[in-house]
Design a protein around this motif. Structure first.
Motif, PDB file in Angstrom:
ATOM      1  N   MET A  42       0.829  -1.201   0.000  1.00  0.00           N
ATOM      2  CA  MET A  42       0.000   0.000   0.000  1.00  0.00           C
ATOM      3  C   MET A  42       0.866   1.255   0.000  1.00  0.00           C
ATOM      4  O   MET A  42       1.889   1.295   0.667  1.00  0.00           O
ATOM      5  CB  MET A  42      -0.901   0.006   1.234  1.00  0.00           C
ATOM      6  N   ALA A  43       0.397   2.257  -0.755  1.00  0.00           N
ATOM      7  CA  ALA A  43       1.114   3.536  -0.760  1.00  0.00           C
ATOM      8  C   ALA A  43       0.352   4.549   0.090  1.00  0.00           C
ATOM      9  O   ALA A  43       0.833   5.006   1.117  1.00  0.00           O
ATOM     10  CB  ALA A  43       1.274   4.024  -2.185  1.00  0.00           C
ATOM     11  N   CYS A  44      -0.904   4.879  -0.327  1.00  0.00           N
ATOM     12  CA  CYS A  44      -1.618   5.945   0.397  1.00  0.00           C
ATOM     13  C   CYS A  44      -2.424   5.411   1.583  1.00  0.00           C
ATOM     14  O   CYS A  44      -2.537   6.076   2.607  1.00  0.00           O
ATOM     15  CB  CYS A  44      -2.534   6.700  -0.562  1.00  0.00           C
ATOM     16  N   GLY A  45      -3.031   4.258   1.433  1.00  0.00           N
ATOM     17  CA  GLY A  45      -3.839   3.682   2.520  1.00  0.00           C
ATOM     18  C   GLY A  45      -5.230   4.272   2.649  1.00  0.00           C
ATOM     19  O   GLY A  45      -6.010   3.857   3.495  1.00  0.00           O
ATOM     20  N   GLY A  77      -7.331   4.993  -0.245  1.00  0.00           N
ATOM     21  CA  GLY A  77      -8.162   4.801  -1.435  1.00  0.00           C
ATOM     22  C   GLY A  77      -7.847   5.704  -2.599  1.00  0.00           C
ATOM     23  O   GLY A  77      -8.590   5.723  -3.584  1.00  0.00           O
ATOM     24  N   ALA A  78      -6.773   6.455  -2.563  1.00  0.00           N
ATOM     25  CA  ALA A  78      -6.512   7.437  -3.616  1.00  0.00           C
ATOM     26  C   ALA A  78      -5.601   6.932  -4.731  1.00  0.00           C
ATOM     27  O   ALA A  78      -5.776   7.310  -5.889  1.00  0.00           O
ATOM     28  CB  ALA A  78      -5.889   8.688  -2.994  1.00  0.00           C
ATOM     29  N   CYS A  79      -4.651   6.073  -4.430  1.00  0.00           N
ATOM     30  CA  CYS A  79      -3.617   5.754  -5.428  1.00  0.00           C
ATOM     31  C   CYS A  79      -3.933   4.519  -6.274  1.00  0.00           C
ATOM     32  O   CYS A  79      -3.308   4.304  -7.305  1.00  0.00           O
ATOM     33  CB  CYS A  79      -2.268   5.575  -4.736  1.00  0.00           C
ATOM     34  N   LEU A  80      -4.858   3.696  -5.837  1.00  0.00           N
ATOM     35  CA  LEU A  80      -5.260   2.456  -6.522  1.00  0.00           C
ATOM     36  C   LEU A  80      -4.151   1.397  -6.546  1.00  0.00           C
ATOM     37  O   LEU A  80      -4.261   0.398  -7.262  1.00  0.00           O
ATOM     38  CB  LEU A  80      -5.741   2.725  -7.962  1.00  0.00           C
ATOM     39  N   GLY A  81      -3.112   1.630  -5.786  1.00  0.00           N
ATOM     40  CA  GLY A  81      -1.970   0.701  -5.798  1.00  0.00           C
ATOM     41  C   GLY A  81      -2.278  -0.649  -5.181  1.00  0.00           C
ATOM     42  O   GLY A  81      -1.546  -1.612  -5.394  1.00  0.00           O
ATOM     43  N   CYS A  82      -3.338  -0.731  -4.401  1.00  0.00           N
ATOM     44  CA  CYS A  82      -3.610  -1.972  -3.657  1.00  0.00           C
ATOM     45  C   CYS A  82      -4.782  -2.745  -4.244  1.00  0.00           C
ATOM     46  O   CYS A  82      -5.321  -3.629  -3.586  1.00  0.00           O
ATOM     47  CB  CYS A  82      -3.899  -1.630  -2.200  1.00  0.00           C
ATOM     48  N   ARG A  96     -10.251  -1.867  -3.918  1.00  0.00           N
ATOM     49  CA  ARG A  96      -9.079  -1.447  -3.162  1.00  0.00           C
ATOM     50  C   ARG A  96      -9.033  -2.161  -1.809  1.00  0.00           C
ATOM     51  O   ARG A  96     -10.015  -2.117  -1.055  1.00  0.00           O
ATOM     52  CB  ARG A  96      -9.104   0.070  -2.944  1.00  0.00           C
ATOM     53  N   CYS A 110      -7.335  -1.336   0.739  1.00  0.00           N
ATOM     54  CA  CYS A 110      -7.313  -0.401   1.862  1.00  0.00           C
ATOM     55  C   CYS A 110      -8.666   0.254   2.112  1.00  0.00           C
ATOM     56  O   CYS A 110      -8.892   0.821   3.181  1.00  0.00           O
ATOM     57  CB  CYS A 110      -6.255   0.682   1.646  1.00  0.00           C
TER      58      CYS A 110
HETATM   59 FE1  FES Z   1      -3.714   3.689  -2.198  1.00  0.00          FE
HETATM   60 FE2  FES Z   1      -5.090   1.552  -1.440  1.00  0.00          FE
HETATM   61  S1  FES Z   1      -3.084   2.063  -0.909  1.00  0.00           S
HETATM   62  S2  FES Z   1      -5.659   3.070  -2.878  1.00  0.00           S
END
Ligand code: FES
Length: 188
Positions: free
Chosen positions: A153-156, A158-163, A173, A175
């Protein structure tokens, strides 16, 4: 505490009274069982971290199945003995409990308790490989299960969609919509 990288190195340097910035709680949580359901907590390795407080909350009503590679990687054993209706340990090398994986222990448990299988409610956290194996068992036996997914996870928030993980209802997501999902929702 095990030093596994820069973050644990920083934590190791902290002493009681130090202040830490913590973001949370994030995402959802495990739903509680109904009166008619028998909870089974299934933890693989560090997956126990996600399930520990659930085990405490379900005090003495949950069977806890906990597996690790070796006994040195088993944590909170005294607490888990106290919280569990029954604690079933397994290790890959047989150094503690049954030799084998927690998935094998789960499969045997469900076979032994087959008459009650539809009343079981599984809560699981561990490697993706372990969760996928459990998904096959639950689909086969018709058991309800909730799993907590692990993703970087990057942002945690819900903003970056990385997870994002793939589900039958599109990407979700971990997170935000997770980390807990009904097991049948995940596309492996
Ligand atoms: Fe960024 Fe889940 S960690 S959207």
């Amino acid at each position: 505490m095990v030093r596994a990288g820069p973050a644990t190195e920083i934590l190791k340097g902290k002493t009681p009274g130090n202040l830490l910035d913590v973001l949370g709680p994030l995402g959802n949580s495990y739903p509680m069982p109904t009166k008619n359901q028998t909870p089974l907590i299934v933890a693989g390795g560090i997956g126990i971290a996600s399930l520990f407080f659930l085990a405490e909350r379900l005090a003495k009503s949950a069977y806890i199945l906990y597996g690790a590679r070796t006994e040195h990687e088993l944590f909170f054993m005294n607490e888990l003995k106290e919280y569990a209706r029954d604690l079933l340990i397994s290790t890959d090398d047989g150094s503690n409990g049954e030799r084998g994986t927690v998935v094998e222990v789960l499969s045997n448990f469900l076979t032994r308790h087959s008459s009650l299988v539809t009343r079981h409610l599984i809560y699981a956290c561990g490697s993706r490989q372990m969760l996928e194996a459990i998904s096959k068992i639950t689909a086969d036996k018709g058991v309800t299960a909730y799993i907590s997914m692990e993703e970087n996870m990057a942002c945690g928030i819900g903003a970056c969609l990385g997870c994002a993980v793939r589900t039958k209802d599109g990407y979700k997501r971990v997170c935000k919509e997770g980390p807990v999902f009904p097991i049948e929702e995940i596309v492996w």
